[in-house]
Motif scaffolding. Structure first.
Motif, short mmCIF file in Angstrom:
data_model
loop_
_atom_site.label_atom_id
_atom_site.label_comp_id
_atom_site.label_asym_id
_atom_site.label_seq_id
_atom_site.Cartn_x
_atom_site.Cartn_y
_atom_site.Cartn_z
N LYS A 157 0.84 -1.20 0.00
CA LYS A 157 0.00 0.00 0.00
C LYS A 157 0.87 1.24 0.00
O LYS A 157 0.59 2.21 -0.70
CB LYS A 157 -0.88 0.00 1.26
CG LYS A 157 -2.08 -0.90 1.13
CD LYS A 157 -3.03 -0.69 2.31
CE LYS A 157 -4.15 -1.73 2.31
NZ LYS A 157 -4.43 -2.22 3.68
N LEU A 158 1.92 1.20 0.82
CA LEU A 158 2.80 2.37 0.97
C LEU A 158 3.46 2.72 -0.37
O LEU A 158 3.53 3.89 -0.77
CB LEU A 158 3.88 2.06 2.03
CG LEU A 158 4.70 3.23 2.51
CD1 LEU A 158 3.82 4.26 3.21
CD2 LEU A 158 5.78 2.76 3.49
N LEU A 159 3.92 1.68 -1.09
CA LEU A 159 4.63 1.93 -2.34
C LEU A 159 3.73 2.62 -3.36
O LEU A 159 4.21 3.31 -4.25
CB LEU A 159 5.16 0.61 -2.94
CG LEU A 159 6.26 -0.10 -2.14
CD1 LEU A 159 6.70 -1.36 -2.88
CD2 LEU A 159 7.46 0.82 -1.94
N LYS A 160 2.41 2.37 -3.25
CA LYS A 160 1.52 2.93 -4.26
C LYS A 160 0.69 4.10 -3.72
O LYS A 160 -0.24 4.55 -4.36
CB LYS A 160 0.58 1.82 -4.77
CG LYS A 160 1.38 0.68 -5.36
CD LYS A 160 0.54 -0.33 -6.09
CE LYS A 160 1.45 -1.28 -6.89
NZ LYS A 160 0.71 -2.39 -7.50
N SER A 161 1.07 4.58 -2.52
CA SER A 161 0.25 5.63 -1.88
C SER A 161 0.47 6.99 -2.53
O SER A 161 1.37 7.19 -3.33
CB SER A 161 0.64 5.72 -0.40
OG SER A 161 1.96 6.22 -0.32
N LYS A 162 -0.45 7.95 -2.15
CA LYS A 162 -0.33 9.33 -2.65
C LYS A 162 1.00 9.94 -2.23
O LYS A 162 1.65 10.64 -2.98
CB LYS A 162 -1.49 10.16 -2.08
CG LYS A 162 -2.62 10.34 -3.06
CD LYS A 162 -3.39 11.64 -2.90
CE LYS A 162 -3.70 12.05 -1.48
NZ LYS A 162 -5.07 11.69 -1.04
N GLU A 163 1.40 9.66 -0.96
CA GLU A 163 2.65 10.25 -0.44
C GLU A 163 3.84 9.76 -1.26
O GLU A 163 4.77 10.51 -1.54
CB GLU A 163 2.86 9.86 1.03
CG GLU A 163 1.87 10.46 2.00
CD GLU A 163 0.52 9.74 1.98
OE1 GLU A 163 -0.47 10.35 2.38
OE2 GLU A 163 0.47 8.56 1.53
N ALA A 164 3.79 8.45 -1.64
CA ALA A 164 4.89 7.89 -2.43
C ALA A 164 4.96 8.58 -3.78
O ALA A 164 6.04 8.86 -4.30
CB ALA A 164 4.70 6.40 -2.60
N ALA A 165 3.79 8.89 -4.32
CA ALA A 165 3.75 9.51 -5.65
C ALA A 165 4.49 10.86 -5.63
O ALA A 165 5.03 11.29 -6.65
CB ALA A 165 2.32 9.70 -6.09
N ALA A 166 4.49 11.50 -4.47
CA ALA A 166 5.19 12.80 -4.37
C ALA A 166 6.70 12.61 -4.45
O ALA A 166 7.43 13.51 -4.86
CB ALA A 166 4.81 13.49 -3.07
N ALA A 167 7.18 11.43 -4.02
CA ALA A 167 8.64 11.22 -3.96
C ALA A 167 9.18 10.56 -5.22
O ALA A 167 10.29 10.88 -5.65
CB ALA A 167 8.98 10.38 -2.73
N VAL A 168 8.44 9.60 -5.79
CA VAL A 168 8.95 8.88 -6.96
C VAL A 168 7.80 8.66 -7.96
O VAL A 168 6.65 8.94 -7.65
CB VAL A 168 9.52 7.49 -6.58
CG1 VAL A 168 10.70 7.61 -5.64
CG2 VAL A 168 8.44 6.62 -5.97
N ASP A 169 8.19 8.16 -9.13
CA ASP A 169 7.16 7.84 -10.13
C ASP A 169 6.62 6.46 -9.82
O ASP A 169 7.26 5.44 -10.12
CB ASP A 169 7.82 7.89 -11.52
CG ASP A 169 6.86 7.36 -12.58
OD1 ASP A 169 5.65 7.25 -12.28
OD2 ASP A 169 7.33 7.06 -13.69
N ILE A 170 5.42 6.39 -9.20
CA ILE A 170 4.94 5.07 -8.73
C ILE A 170 4.43 4.20 -9.88
O ILE A 170 4.21 3.01 -9.70
CB ILE A 170 3.85 5.19 -7.64
CG1 ILE A 170 2.72 6.10 -8.11
CG2 ILE A 170 4.43 5.73 -6.35
CD1 ILE A 170 1.54 6.11 -7.14
N LYS A 171 4.23 4.81 -11.04
CA LYS A 171 3.73 4.00 -12.16
C LYS A 171 4.80 3.08 -12.71
O LYS A 171 4.52 2.10 -13.39
CB LYS A 171 3.21 4.91 -13.27
CG LYS A 171 1.98 5.72 -12.83
CD LYS A 171 1.24 6.28 -14.05
CE LYS A 171 -0.02 7.01 -13.64
NZ LYS A 171 0.30 8.27 -12.92
N SER A 172 6.08 3.42 -12.41
CA SER A 172 7.13 2.62 -13.04
C SER A 172 7.64 1.48 -12.14
O SER A 172 8.67 0.90 -12.43
CB SER A 172 8.30 3.52 -13.42
OG SER A 172 8.82 4.14 -12.27
N TRP A 173 6.93 1.19 -11.02
CA TRP A 173 7.34 0.03 -10.23
C TRP A 173 7.16 -1.24 -11.07
O TRP A 173 6.19 -1.34 -11.81
CB TRP A 173 6.46 -0.14 -8.98
CG TRP A 173 6.65 0.88 -7.87
CD1 TRP A 173 5.69 1.72 -7.39
CD2 TRP A 173 7.81 1.11 -7.07
NE1 TRP A 173 6.20 2.48 -6.35
CE2 TRP A 173 7.49 2.12 -6.14
CE3 TRP A 173 9.11 0.56 -7.06
CZ2 TRP A 173 8.41 2.60 -5.20
CZ3 TRP A 173 10.01 1.03 -6.13
CH2 TRP A 173 9.67 2.05 -5.21
#
Length: 1603
Positions: free
Chosen positions: A1139-1155
């Motif tokens: 959940k954390l890896l795909k969270s809104k907060e994570a999106a602010a730090a990295v590009d979560i679509k490219s996991w």
């Protein structure tokens, strides 16, 4: 004398006081003086001043006659030499008319302005400061300090010229004057440095700076200059820093000051000095385009710009030419300053001791002071002795001689007869008694003083202690203690005001003995019986009183004065001052000591004089009070300090009807202060119109030890006229007197202090070393031999011998007299007409690189730089501190609360420039402190030694600091030139010849170790797990503990195997063999199970530390980077982390679509994988180990199956691990040895691992140690951060732990897993703290591993204890190992990093030639072992990097073996110990990582060494990290304490790094605790810090750029 003046040695300009005939009418002069004052106090602007003044002078300009300046110089020389030769009346009057313009005492201010104008506009980076630091904390800091607190020499610097006139020289007509006057109007004398040539006859033009030289500073020259200055720093192979050498664009524009037209009265070469008062706002009123010296850089500008500026301003340090001499590398000598062959040397004859006139015989002179008191008390009881004033200036009480006599008798009788303890009298004659009287109660003091004399007790007058923490109060306590004082006399009012303890008694002050307090005006003082008479004896050599004195270092000494000396001194003063019976004298000085006591309490009684005592508190309220009293009482004599004259100038315009015509002597008690001349001049200038005659001003010189040394006699004594000398400061700094001829800027104008005292013999001796007599043109310490000096320092026979019993000798060593001399601590010389001149005091002497500078002179220069705006006059302290074997000058001033940051910084920069120009010496540190915070001396003034103490302790709390080590530290060792390397072959031959073995060592041989190791049958670790799951299915392998210490999860062999199978089944359908899988798990069983699941499925696992939910911004990008760089096709993790890896907060730090695909393994179906994957060969890749190095480089290494098994076997053998064992591990399981211990070893060896996640220690610090105790663990592993948490968190709780039955006696070895030099201080303090819980001191050791081989050394269970050696830190910088004894200077302890593991071979190789090195030589550690990693796993597979680090061969010797380079420096040393195999044991010492080292000045520094020194320098430094940026050393310190302390650290950090490492710190950054980033192993991430600093992300409290 004629010959002497022709050789240009000592031509004193003798300048009798100017004639009184003035051309300007009195009222005009008065108006002018008033104008000056308004200007000085800022009541009118410079423009207004010019205008009004022009109006006033307009009618008189044609009437003023003058001399053409071109003629004046010859005329001056002729006049002065004639005076010297003939001394006839006519010549003297003529000399009076040629008032030499160089005697103007405001010359200094102009010199400073001219010096500043010379500087071209240089930008200096302004320090940046967090806003909160600007808000001054205390309310009182904003109240302006009482002006009183002016320093003793308050007179110092309002330089006014005098208004004097002269008769016109015949033959000069008016046109000449007009032509000259016009010339003045075109360019005022100070408005530009160039125009000063017109006004200084014989002076050189100041502006002819070598502009061509500036222009030549093209980029190349600049670059080489910088390169030299910064001396061979190799830039790290990180991003290349920007070019900082582009100096070209601002190189050569020499800023010339505009010629502002002005009529500053009549200018200077002219003889009429209408007084010129410098403006308070500095250089000048600013015309357009005028020169602003430094514009401060806006605070928020980028750091790198500041560094760029800093580099631009660093000139090459002034370095004397070095003699050619061989410097042995070890005795790395500091540059010794070679004396300049051209420096002036004394050339005069040897001086002859100077005799004062004989003491006259006085008929009926009393035989002692008490006898005089008795005489006047009985024969003239009504005659007034002392009048005391209140704070309004009203007389409160007049003590008559009758009253003084009877009251002193009463007190004397009471002290001897009415005080007792245990039926013994408390006091017997000869006992010492403290006199504690406030400054506004002279009457009670006088009674107490004479009461003690009559009772034959010894009074010790001291200051009233105001608080328990008065500056210097502790030292006064030592004095009282050493004098054996048990009783203190005081007044009732004073006693009530003293700090009290709870019991109501007077508190005991810090360092004071226990005292009884006796009130002298209370009811206990009784009348003596009729038959009691005080013993009145002739003056003897017994002690009469003790005067305290504070030395330069702050220690307090008591100077004993005998009865006969006291009497002789009164006699000499009476004769020298021509005192007569019944005269009235006003005393403004402290009546407890020095001149105030001598004139106002002792000599006055001798002559039945009437003293009007002006208290300091009244002077603060009304500085004119003393002048009014002189007027009211028609006083004949006044005793003042130059400060009192200065203050009265500031206040004089309120008074019209004062007359000073009654004065026959105005004694200036601090006339020995070189700057008193300006106060005298200015005072005369204003008060001449009020009846003050010029000749009554009588400066005198005195010291506590020698009492009065010399005094200018009153005019009626027919003495030669007063003299003045204009001396070259350059000459004075070499101890030579040169009458200044050319260099107008650096001169010191001094007035004489008159003639030697009657009956005294005076000579001048060398201040340091053997007291040789000086030559006539040499400055030395004045020594006096007479019956009227102090006798000794009480209780200090050694110092007494030095000071009071000096025997001056001629150059051939023959004593000049059989009488001992007393050193006066005054520096000076004897001029013509036997006049004594004083140029400074020993206390203020600062010897920098062999040249002498006087603190007072430096203060004066600082004050001449527009002082009024930014700092308080007279609140400036100058002292020197010793750093790196030389004195360094420190200037501390109190800043006005309304001065802005930038203004203050600008003022500071200009002070530095002025001092540099005028004194030719650099200031090491300039600090501004908030108003009212400097420690005060008892009478205002600054307590210098206390200020210095606070500076060195880091307790000054400045609000602004500017350090200039680059410019003033010129004695650094020469940068090391790299020698061409000796070839590897010669190295080996050299070692053989020297009988040294080549440094190589190995662990036990794996082949010979026959152990019943079942796991050896299996090539792969996953096979071992399957075998254990069948053979011992229920054997527990892992226990994981939570913060409460209970088991949160566990796994037996079978459970682990089953969980791994489930993971493998999930992967097999989805992934291909050989795919990389990232495992993102918190520490626990899941991580281990999925690791084996990957191996079962044929995938390559990569363990990754999960992101921190509270700190995603910094931790998540690292996760992303490892996932990308390792080319992982899938991420295995828990539900929460998914959940954390795909969270809104994570999106602010990295590009979560490219996991890549994320698999949550929490609820995997229970199904068995079809079949296990079998790798074709053990050389196949088993897993990737990624870690971020301390230099900020992410490096992943490849571990093959063979290496994995070899690693486990090696550790098993070293630590003797069997299934029956338990070990406790408190480490992070993501990389290196931590990962191997956590995931691999238990499976291989079958022992049970108790796993303690380090994170849990944050909520329960004792978790790990409690577990060790509970499970009786013999072997445990931890990291440095865990050890630190335990020492800091549990240090004070060992008792509580013992009550909880924590017992560590079971531990045989506790190993700290590290990839760095062992932190001895930490491991030792850990052992010490937990020794109480049974921890054996031998148990704690460290391990060593690195990227190429995660486990090179481990202490293990067998083998000798780790050894410690001490190496010379200076040799280490030259890449040498030099063993020294413990405790020797510059020694650094190094501890062996555990034992080399079985199967591991280590060799030490030269980093450049790759040849082998000998025993105890420093080189790179190379390692060869079956468990070496096979290479870096990098994105582009950089083969060159790989080959170099993992497959390297020696260039000579054994050239076949393949080694891996660890990247660490270290050395091997054969010890006397034997290891398990019976061989002598070879110890490996790790010194530090090569990547981290700083190359500075051609030497190699390890950051940790500099950091250790810095952390020791102040108690509030919690942590420190250093790095370099463009060759500047940047030191970041974490401040644990109030932000007030931030600026204290700057100087301490700079000092300690200079002293211990011979490096100049470029930037000091003070940050909050926790800012320095630290990785999981507890290592500092210095490169991250550096990036943060350059990107302005640290939010520092303060950044100081050292100049």
């Amino acid at each position: 004398m004629a010959e002497r003046s022709s050789t240009g040695l000592l031509t004193m300009m003798l300048e009798p006081t100017p004639a009184v005939a003035m051309t300007l009418p009195a009222e005009v002069r008065e108006k002018l003086a008033e104008l000056e004052l308004e200007l000085s106090e800022g009541d009118i602007t410079q423009k207004g001043y010019e205008k009004k003044r022009g109006k006033l002078l307009a009618p008189y300009i044609p009437q003023i006659q003058g001399v053409d300046p071109s003629l004046q110089i010859d005329n001056r020389i002729q006049a002065s030499s004639q005076v010297a030769l003939q001394g006839s009346k006519s010549n003297k009057s003529r000399a009076a008319n040629t008032r030499d313009e160089r005697f103007r005492s405001d010359l200094h201010t102009e010199a400073v302005q001219a010096a500043l104008a010379k500087y071209k506009e240089r930008k200096m980076p302004m320090p940046s400061k967090r806003r909160s630091v600007l808000v001054q904390s205390s309310v009182e800091a904003c109240t302006p300090p009482d002006t009183s607190s002016a320093s003793e020499d308050e007179g110092s610097l309002r330089r006014q010229g005098r208004l004097t006139t002269s008769t016109p020289y015949q033959g000069h007509s008016h046109p000449a004057v007009e032509h000259w006057f016009n010339r003045v109007i075109q360019g005022s004398s100070t408005s530009s440095s160039a125009s000063s040539t017109s006004s200084h006859p014989g002076g050189r033009s100041v502006t002819t700076t070598n502009t061509t030289a500036h222009a030549a500073l093209n980029v190349n020259a600049a670059a080489t200059a910088l390169a030299d200055l910064m001396a061979h720093t190799q830039l790290d192979n990180h991003s290349a820093p920007p070019d900082v050498t582009g100096l070209s664009e601002r190189s050569s524009h020499h800023a010339e000051r505009p010629h502002v037209a002005s009529v500053r009265g009549v200018s200077r070469g002219f003889n009429h000095h209408t007084s010129v008062m410098e403006t308070a706002d500095g250089c000048e009123w600013r015309g357009e385009g005028s020169l602003t010296l430094i514009d401060g850089v806006p605070v928020n500008s980028r750091v790198s710009n500041k560094i760029q500026q800093l580099l631009n301003t660093l000139k090459r340090p002034k370095r004397p030419p070095l003699r050619e001499f061989f410097v042995d590398d070890f005795e790395e000598l500091l540059d010794v300053q070679q004396p300049d062959p051209n420096q002036p040397k004394p050339e005069g004859q040897q001086m002859c001791p100077l005799e004062g006139e004989p003491l006259g015989v006085v008929t009926n002179w009393p035989p002692s002071l008490p006898a005089a008191l008795q005489r006047w008390g009985t024969t003239q009881p009504k005659s007034p002795c002392l009048t005391a004033l209140d704070n309004a200036g009203k007389p409160v009480y007049t003590l008559t001689y009758g009253k003084l006599w009877t009251r002193s008798q009463k007190l004397g009788y009471t002290l001897l007869n009415k005080l007792s303890s245990r039926n013994e009298p408390l006091l017997v004659p000869g006992d010492r008694v403290a006199l504690v009287f406030p400054n506004n109660d002279p009457v009670m003091f006088m009674v107490a003083f004479y009461g003690c004399l009559l009772a034959e007790l010894v009074p010790v007058p001291i200051e009233v202690p105001l608080t328990r923490k008065d500056a210097g109060s502790q030292q006064i306590g030592f004095l009282l203690g050493s004098c054996g004082v048990t009783l203190a006399l005081t007044t009732d009012a004073c006693q009530k005001g003293l700090p009290k303890a709870q019991t109501g008694e007077v508190a005991t002050f810090k360092g004071w003995p226990r005292l009884l307090w006796f009130v002298t005006d209370g009811k206990h003082v009784v009348k003596p019986p009729k038959d009691w008479h005080p013993p009145i004896r002739e003056a003897s050599n017994d002690i009469a009183y003790i005067e305290y004195k504070t030395s330069k270092e702050g220690s307090t000494m008591g100077i004993t004065v005998s009865h006969s000396a006291m009497l002789a001194h009164c006699h000499a003063l009476t004769q020298a001052c021509g005192y007569t019976e019944g005269e009235t004298i006003t005393n403004v000085l402290d009546f407890k000591r020095e001149a105030g006591l001598w004139h106002g309490v002792l000599t006055s009684v001798m002559n039945r004089m009437h003293v009007i005592s002006i208290p300091y508190s009244l002077m603060k309220v009304n500085p004119l009070s003393w002048i009014m009293k002189v007027h009211t009482y028609k006083a004949r004599v006044a005793v003042v300090k130059s400060r009192d004259m200065h203050w009265s100038l500031l206040a004089q315009r309120d008074q019209r009807d004062i007359s000073l015509s009654s004065l026959r002597m105005l004694i200036v008690a601090d006339g020995a202060n070189p700057w008193s001349i300006s106060s005298c001049d200015a005072f005369l200038n204003v008060f001449q119109s009020r009846g003050l005659r010029p000749e009554v001003i009588c400066p005198c010189a005195s010291s506590s030890e020698a009492m009065t040394v010399a005094i200018r006699r009153p005019p009626e004594m027919g003495v030669p006229p007063p003299g003045k000398a204009v001396l070259s400061m350059g000459g004075l700094s070499h101890g030579v007197i040169r009458v200044d001829t050319e260099e107008k800027l650096s001169v010191l104008t001094v007035q004489d202090v008159g003639q030697v005292m009657p009956g005294a013999l005076v000579c001048v001796v060398r201040a340091e070393g053997i007291p040789y007599l000086c030559q006539t043109d040499e400055v030395g310490e004045i020594c006096v031999s007479s019956g009227s000096t102090g006798v000794a320092y009480y209780g200090l026979p050694g110092m007494t011998k030095n000071i009071f019993e000096t025997v001056p000798v001629t150059p051939s060593g023959i004593p000049i007299s059989d009488r001992p001399f007393t050193r006066t601590s005054l520096l000076g010389f004897v001029g013509p007409d036997s006049l004594v001149f004083v140029v400074g005091k020993m206390d203020g002497l600062m010897v920098v690189s062999g040249r002498r500078h006087n603190a007072d002179d430096v203060v004066a220069t600082a004050l001449a730089v527009e002082p009024m705006k930014f700092v308080y006059r007279g609140r400036i302290a100058v002292f020197s501190v010793s750093v790196l074997h030389d004195e360094r000058i420190v200037v501390v001033a109190e800043q006005r609360p309304d001065a802005s940051e930038e203004d203050s910084f600008q003022w500071m920069s200009r002070v530095l420039q002025a001092i540099d120009s005028i004194h030719q010496v650099g200031v090491y540190c300039l600090a501004l402190v908030p108003a009212n915070t400097l420690p005060k001396a008892p009478l205002g003034g600054i307590h210098i030694s206390e200020t210095k103490q606070r500076f060195l302790e880091g307790a000054l709390h400045p609000c602004n600091v500017l350090m200039c080590p680059h410019t003033c530290v010129t004695n650094l060792p020469k940068p090391r030139q790299k020698q061409p390397e000796v070839g590897p072959a010669s190295m080996i031959v050299g070692n053989l010849v020297a009988g040294k073995r080549i440094a190589q060592a190995c662990g036990r041989d794996l082949g010979q170790l026959e152990d019943n190791d079942q796991a050896r049958k299996f090539l792969y670790i996953q096979d071992v797990l399957q075998w254990r799951a069948q053979a011992t299915p229920d054997h527990p392998l892992f226990l994981v503990l939570n913060a409460k210490g209970t088991v949160s999860s566990s796994a037996s062999c079978l459970q682990l195997h089953k969980r791994a199978e489930r993971v493998a089944a999930a992967l097999m359908g989805r992934l291909n063999t050989g795919d990389h899988v990232a495992l993102v798990y918190p520490p626990g069983i899941d991580l281990i199970a999925t690791f084996y699941g990957c191996l079962y499925a044929g995938c390559v696992p990569v363990t990754v530390r999960p992101p921190h939910p509270q700190n995603l911004a910094t931790t998540l990008p690292t996760v992303k980077m490892i996932v990308e760089v390792s080319k992982s096709v899938c991420i295995l993790t828990t539900q929460a982390i998914t959940k954390l890896l795909k969270s809104k907060e994570a999106a602010a730090a990295v590009d979560i679509k490219s996991w890549p695909t994320v698999l949550d393994t929490d609820d995997l179906p229970r199904k068995k994988s079809p079949q296990m994957y079998k790798p074709p060969t053990p050389e196949m890749l088993a897993y990737l180990d990624f870690s971020v190095s301390t230099t900020g480089i992410l490096a992943g290494v490849k571990m093959s199956h063979a290496a994995t098994s070899a690693l486990c076997r090696s550790i098993k053998l070293q630590c003797e691990l069997y299934p029956s064992r338990q070990i406790a591990i408190c480490l992070d399981p993501y990389c290196g040895l931590g990962f191997a211990l956590w995931c691999l070893c238990s499976v291989y060896s079958g022992h049970q691992s108790i796993l303690v996640p380090p994170l849990e220690l944050e909520s329960n610090a004792s978790l790990w140690l409690a577990a060790v105790s509970q499970y009786k663990v013999r072997v445990t592993f931890c990291s440095y951060s865990v050890m630190e948490m335990c020492t800091k968190g549990l240090g004070s709780q060992t008792e509580a732990l013992r009550l909880r039955n924590v017992n560590l006696s079971c531990v045989r070895t506790c190993m700290v897993v590290a990839e760095e030099r062992p932190r001895i201080a930490l491991t030792q303090s850990f052992s010490k703290i937990f020794k109480d819980l049974g921890l054996s001191p031998r148990a704690v050791s460290t391990t060593f591993g690195c990227r190429v081989n995660v486990a090179i050394c481990l202490q293990g269970t067998a083998g000798p204890d780790p050894t410690t050696v001490y190496v010379d830190m200076r040799a280490l910088r030259h890449d040498r190992v030099r063993l020294v004894e413990r405790g020797s200077p510059h020694s650094l302890p190094l501890m062996e990093s555990g034992k080399i593991l079985p199967g591991v071979k280590v060799i030490i190789a030269n980093t450049e030639t790759k040849g082998p090195l000998g025993d105890s030589h420093l080189g790179e550690i190379w390692v060869s072992s079956p468990h070496n990693a096979t290479g870096y796993y990098t994105v582009y597979g950089e083969e060159a990097l790989h080959a170099d680090h993992f497959n390297t061969k020696l260039s000579f010797g054994d050239t076949q073996t393949v080694w891996a380079r660890t990247g660490y420096l270290g050395f091997l040393r054969r010890t006397e110990l034997t290891d398990a195999s019976g061989e002598r044991h070879d110890a490996l010492y790790v010194v530090g990582s090569l990547d981290e080292t700083l190359e500075l000045r051609g030497m190699r520094y390890h950051p940790i060494d500099i950091e250790t020194s810095v952390i020791r320098s102040h108690k509030s430094i919690a942590e420190c990290a250093v790095f370099t940026w463009t060759n500047l050393l940047v030191v970041v310190v974490e401040l644990e304490g109030s932000e007030q302390e931030a600026l204290d650290l700057v100087a301490l950090v700079t000092n300690v790094v200079l002293e211990e490492h011979y490096l100049i710190v470029g930037v000091v950054v003070v940050v909050d605790p926790g800012v320095i980033p630290i990785n999981s192993r507890g290592e500092k991430q210095r490169m991250h810090l550096r990036d943060g600093f350059l990107a302005d992300q640290l939010d520092p409290i303060y950044v100081a750029y050292n100049m």
